[in-house]
Design an enzyme around this catalytic site. Structure first.
Site, PDB file in Angstrom:
ATOM      1  N   ASP A   1       0.921  -0.788   0.102  1.00  0.00           N
ATOM      2  CA  ASP A   1      -0.162  -0.247   0.066  1.00  0.00           C
ATOM      3  C   ASP A   1       1.119   1.167  -0.215  1.00  0.00           C
ATOM      4  O   ASP A   1       0.532   2.490  -0.529  1.00  0.00           O
ATOM      5  CB  ASP A   1      -1.356  -0.055   0.878  1.00  0.00           C
ATOM      6  CG  ASP A   1      -2.069   0.468   1.330  1.00  0.00           C
ATOM      7  OD1 ASP A   1      -2.402   1.460   0.431  1.00  0.00           O
ATOM      8  OD2 ASP A   1      -2.785   1.123   1.385  1.00  0.00           O
TER       9      ASP A   1
ATOM     10  N   HIS B   1      -4.256   2.682  -7.198  1.00  0.00           N
ATOM     11  CA  HIS B   1      -5.623   2.673  -6.096  1.00  0.00           C
ATOM     12  C   HIS B   1      -6.583   2.007  -7.129  1.00  0.00           C
ATOM     13  O   HIS B   1      -7.988   1.069  -6.924  1.00  0.00           O
ATOM     14  CB  HIS B   1      -5.755   3.233  -5.539  1.00  0.00           C
ATOM     15  CG  HIS B   1      -5.465   3.065  -4.389  1.00  0.00           C
ATOM     16  ND1 HIS B   1      -3.444   3.385  -3.936  1.00  0.00           N
ATOM     17  CD2 HIS B   1      -5.070   2.619  -2.476  1.00  0.00           C
ATOM     18  CE1 HIS B   1      -3.229   2.767  -2.936  1.00  0.00           C
ATOM     19  NE2 HIS B   1      -4.449   3.164  -1.400  1.00  0.00           N
TER      20      HIS B   1
ATOM     21  N   HIS C   1      -6.160  -1.390  -8.187  1.00  0.00           N
ATOM     22  CA  HIS C   1      -7.028  -2.101  -7.358  1.00  0.00           C
ATOM     23  C   HIS C   1      -8.783  -2.784  -7.060  1.00  0.00           C
ATOM     24  O   HIS C   1      -8.862  -3.498  -6.746  1.00  0.00           O
ATOM     25  CB  HIS C   1      -5.987  -2.156  -6.030  1.00  0.00           C
ATOM     26  CG  HIS C   1      -7.203  -2.542  -4.878  1.00  0.00           C
ATOM     27  ND1 HIS C   1      -8.490  -1.623  -3.798  1.00  0.00           N
ATOM     28  CD2 HIS C   1      -6.442  -2.989  -3.704  1.00  0.00           C
ATOM     29  CE1 HIS C   1      -8.638  -2.400  -3.244  1.00  0.00           C
ATOM     30  NE2 HIS C   1      -7.945  -3.007  -2.827  1.00  0.00           N
TER      31      HIS C   1
ATOM     32  N   HIS D   1      -5.826  -6.026   0.401  1.00  0.00           N
ATOM     33  CA  HIS D   1      -5.723  -4.425  -0.032  1.00  0.00           C
ATOM     34  C   HIS D   1      -4.571  -3.933  -0.715  1.00  0.00           C
ATOM     35  O   HIS D   1      -4.280  -3.963  -1.747  1.00  0.00           O
ATOM     36  CB  HIS D   1      -6.269  -3.613   0.810  1.00  0.00           C
ATOM     37  CG  HIS D   1      -6.077  -1.619   0.305  1.00  0.00           C
ATOM     38  ND1 HIS D   1      -7.088  -1.915  -0.123  1.00  0.00           N
ATOM     39  CD2 HIS D   1      -4.973  -1.280   0.247  1.00  0.00           C
ATOM     40  CE1 HIS D   1      -6.497   0.219  -0.776  1.00  0.00           C
ATOM     41  NE2 HIS D   1      -5.663   0.131   0.030  1.00  0.00           N
TER      42      HIS D   1
HETATM   43 ZN   LIG Z   1      -4.343   1.763  -0.157  1.00  0.00          ZN
END
Ligand SMILES: [Zn+2]
Length: 344
Positions: free
Chosen positions: A149, A232, A235, A249
């Site tokens: 992340d 992101h 993602h 994540h």
């Molecule tokens: Zn994140």
């Protein structure tokens, strides 16, 4: 908490392992300060239904502060409840698996685990409490996911800063935010491997302290104050494929970073630096690494469509991004990752 003017009763939203690790500590420390508390066992997903359940528990306990304890989803649920009820919020991460702890954002998922929406609230947590003794006892894979992340922060922040786009709060990015994002990336490269070894040995070292700061504080400030871009959004697209739900994540974000670098046409020297870091830490660099080894074109088209949906942060890239471009970048990033692994 009292020194900050935070008063009870408290409702603690706790994941299973957080409750197991900290129940005794809560009893002792909160009893000592005269703060009554109740614990709500987190249901596992930051969904509209779970937020509703926690809200009911908070009202029943007449809570004046909501404490989130556990991973990102438990914190995001607690944050959403505190915001909806206008209560104080204390963030108490027991893993360093994402940059959720310091932010004012909750990512709400459907019950099926697909990203539903971002909710951005008016204020950040009243208190963020991270105990590296607790983090050192968490599963190493979760620390690595947090690095995934945090890996995205610098690249997304730089794209937003250079493109002069608005940050997550609708304001302008600042030099300080971008500097923190860069420090985040440098800290990962310098301390990632040592910090991972520390957690594997369940010990606290200066490297682990710095790395936890990068995963939690630098990444949180960096993304919120500068912005998100393609990684992101990729993602979020990946969550449309059920096969990726077994992955964290940050693991999916790490693959999203590679896709962003390909999409932006970044030099191979930079791509290789990221590949080297990711493979050393055990972060995903191929589709197979996130459960999509035999994904059909249909599946990848769905991922690309979700990743480029209206309002997605991929539109912070300095050029128009179509689903077709994302489909191609995913395929190319996967091939690059496979080639890298083949040569290792
Ligand atoms: Zn994140």
């Amino acid at each position: 908490m009292c020194a900050l003017g935070i008063q009870g009763p408290a409702l603690i939203v706790a994941g299973k392992s957080a409750a197991g690790l900290l129940s005794q500590t809560w009893r002792t420390s909160l009893d000592e300060t005269g703060i009554a508390h109740a614990v709500h066992a987190f249901g596992g997903e930051c969904s509209v239904a779970e937020i509703g359940r926690v809200k009911a528990a908070a009202q029943q306990a007449q809570a004046r502060v909501i404490v989130g304890a556990g991973g990102g989803k438990a914190l995001d649920t607690a944050r959403a409840v505190a915001a909806d009820l206008g209560l104080a919020f204390v963030s108490c991460p027991t893993v360093a698996s994402s940059d959720a702890p310091c932010s004012a954002l909750s990512v709400v998922y459907t019950e099926e685990g697909v990203v539903h929406e971002y909710r951005i609230f008016g204020r950040n947590p009243d208190l963020v409490l991270v105990d590296t003794q607790v983090i050192a006892r968490s599963p190493p894979r979760l620390l690595v996911a947090g690095m995934g992340d945090a890996l995205a922060t610098w690249f997304e922040a730089k794209t937003c800063f250079d493109g002069n786009v608005r940050n997550m709060r609708g304001g302008a990015s600042t030099q300080s935010a971008v500097s923190l994002a860069e420090l985040c990336y440098r800290t990962l490269l310098n301390d990632g491997a040592d910090a991972l070894r520390a957690v594997q040995m369940q010990v606290v070292t200066p490297s682990l302290e710095r790395l936890v700061e990068a995963n939690t504080l630098l990444s949180g400030l960096g993304f919120e104050s500068s912005g998100l871009a393609a990684a992101h959004a990729i993602h979020n697209g990946l969550t449309a494929a059920p096969a990726t739900h077994a992955f964290f994540h940050g693991e999916k974000v790490a693959f999203g970073v590679l896709v962003q670098l390909v999409l932006e046409g970044k030099p191979s020297s930079l791509v290789h630096q990221v590949l080297e870091f990711s493979t050393e830490m055990g972060l995903p660099v191929t589709l197979a690494d996130i459960g999509l080894g035999d994904a059909s074109s249909d599946t990848l088209n769905q991922v690309a469509a979700r990743g480029t949906a209206k309002g997605e942060t991929i539109h912070n890239e300095p050029f128009e991004v179509s689903p077709g471009m994302v489909f191609d970048a995913i395929r190319a990033a996967d091939a690059t990752g496979r080639a890298w692994k083949g040569n290792c």
